[in-house]
Design a protein around this motif. Sequence first.
Motif, short mmCIF file in Angstrom:
data_model
loop_
_atom_site.label_atom_id
_atom_site.label_comp_id
_atom_site.label_asym_id
_atom_site.label_seq_id
_atom_site.Cartn_x
_atom_site.Cartn_y
_atom_site.Cartn_z
N ILE A 78 0.86 -1.20 0.00
CA ILE A 78 0.00 0.00 0.00
C ILE A 78 0.89 1.25 0.00
CG2 ILE A 78 -1.83 1.26 1.21
CD1 ILE A 78 -2.69 -1.33 2.53
N VAL A 79 0.67 2.12 -0.97
CA VAL A 79 1.35 3.42 -0.99
C VAL A 79 0.27 4.50 -1.06
CG1 VAL A 79 3.47 2.59 -2.12
CG2 VAL A 79 1.57 3.43 -3.53
N CYS A 80 0.66 5.76 -0.84
CA CYS A 80 -0.35 6.83 -0.86
C CYS A 80 0.06 7.94 -1.81
CB CYS A 80 -0.49 7.52 0.49
SG CYS A 80 -0.16 6.55 1.91
N GLN A 81 -0.94 8.61 -2.34
CA GLN A 81 -0.70 9.90 -3.00
C GLN A 81 -0.06 10.80 -1.94
OE1 GLN A 81 -4.32 11.50 -4.64
NE2 GLN A 81 -3.47 13.55 -4.83
N THR A 82 0.93 11.59 -2.35
CA THR A 82 1.71 12.35 -1.35
C THR A 82 0.89 13.38 -0.58
OG1 THR A 82 2.34 13.87 -3.11
CG2 THR A 82 3.93 12.14 -2.55
N THR A 83 -0.27 13.78 -1.14
CA THR A 83 -1.00 14.91 -0.53
C THR A 83 -2.29 14.50 0.18
OG1 THR A 83 -1.93 15.30 -2.72
CG2 THR A 83 -0.09 16.69 -2.08
N ILE A 84 -2.50 13.21 0.42
CA ILE A 84 -3.76 12.85 1.09
C ILE A 84 -3.73 13.17 2.57
CG2 ILE A 84 -4.39 11.03 -0.55
CD1 ILE A 84 -3.56 9.02 1.73
N LYS A 85 -4.91 13.18 3.17
CA LYS A 85 -4.98 13.42 4.61
C LYS A 85 -4.68 12.11 5.34
CE LYS A 85 -9.10 15.41 4.65
NZ LYS A 85 -10.30 15.98 5.24
N ARG A 86 -4.02 12.20 6.46
CA ARG A 86 -3.66 11.02 7.25
C ARG A 86 -4.93 10.23 7.65
NH1 ARG A 86 0.67 7.72 9.45
NH2 ARG A 86 -0.76 6.16 10.18
N GLU A 87 -6.01 10.94 7.93
CA GLU A 87 -7.26 10.26 8.33
C GLU A 87 -7.73 9.27 7.26
OE1 GLU A 87 -6.86 13.70 8.75
OE2 GLU A 87 -8.66 14.42 9.78
#
Length: 301
Positions: free
Chosen positions: A165-174
């Motif tokens: 699992i990776v994330c878009q760099t600008t998402i909210k932690r929640e």
Amino acid sequence: MEIIRADHSGFCFGVEKAIDKTFERIDRAKKDCRTTYTCGNLIHNRAVTERVESMGVKMISSLDEAKEGDVVIVRSHGEPKEFYDKADAKGIELIDTTCVFVTKIHKLVLSAHGEGRPIIIVGSANHQEVKATNGWCDYAGIILENKEEADRYVRNFNSDKIPLIVCQTTIKRELLDSILGVFDKASLKYEIKNTICNATRDRQESCAQLAKKVDVMVVIGDPNSSNSKKLYEIAKKYCKNALFIQDISDLELKELGNYNKIGVTAGASTPEWIIKEVIASMSENVTANVDHNPMLDYMDD
Ligand code: F3S
């Protein structure tokens, strides 16, 4: 009355680098006379892209519009692997301004995909960064935008390999936490690389802290900027009055006279000169207590 600027706001490291490299290229273009393009918006800020265009760098929407010998600037959000392959095959020189934090995600995804593992990208399917990241695993990545999509994914999961699992760099932690909660509840194993970048985290945290102690929050950013819109969501969550503006022309200065404490923040793609102009205009009638952020000001005349 007091104007307080968030501890972290405005241009991030990645955007500064992208603009640095673009201006270096603009200087060099005067000597080598080769046509230079950006493919899509260099960053999500209209004032910056208009300025770059006025200096002779045209925007194209696909590499098909460039020819051998041309120069194309790769935007900070990155591009899929096939973009680089195509540029190479066509003899197009790339000036790569992909943020190093985004490049790191590309490498993670490429490697895990090579091992045959499922790839999950937490973020917005329509965002350029997410599209580019998915292009580093042959578009096999599953994009999860919310908890409901995570629920569906977990219910239908049928691989014997551990998903990355990776994330878009600008998402909210929640958002990340809520999605991981779904995996945990289903006892589904996963490997998480929290790729939300520090600049985003710092801006979101300082926006939340400031929003709690002011009467109104002013968020400055481009309507197409994902990180600016998230700052606005955070501002609204912690402050009952929040305004999202692109520049000073959107601000009703008279309205602000009703507030004692005004908080100001700005997205990572908002140039310093736009922030300064907003603060200066507000300051004309109020006593400013601006926590100055010494960002480089590329756009100052
Ligand atoms: Fe890079 Fe983070 Fe900025 S990923 S472009 S430093 S918001």
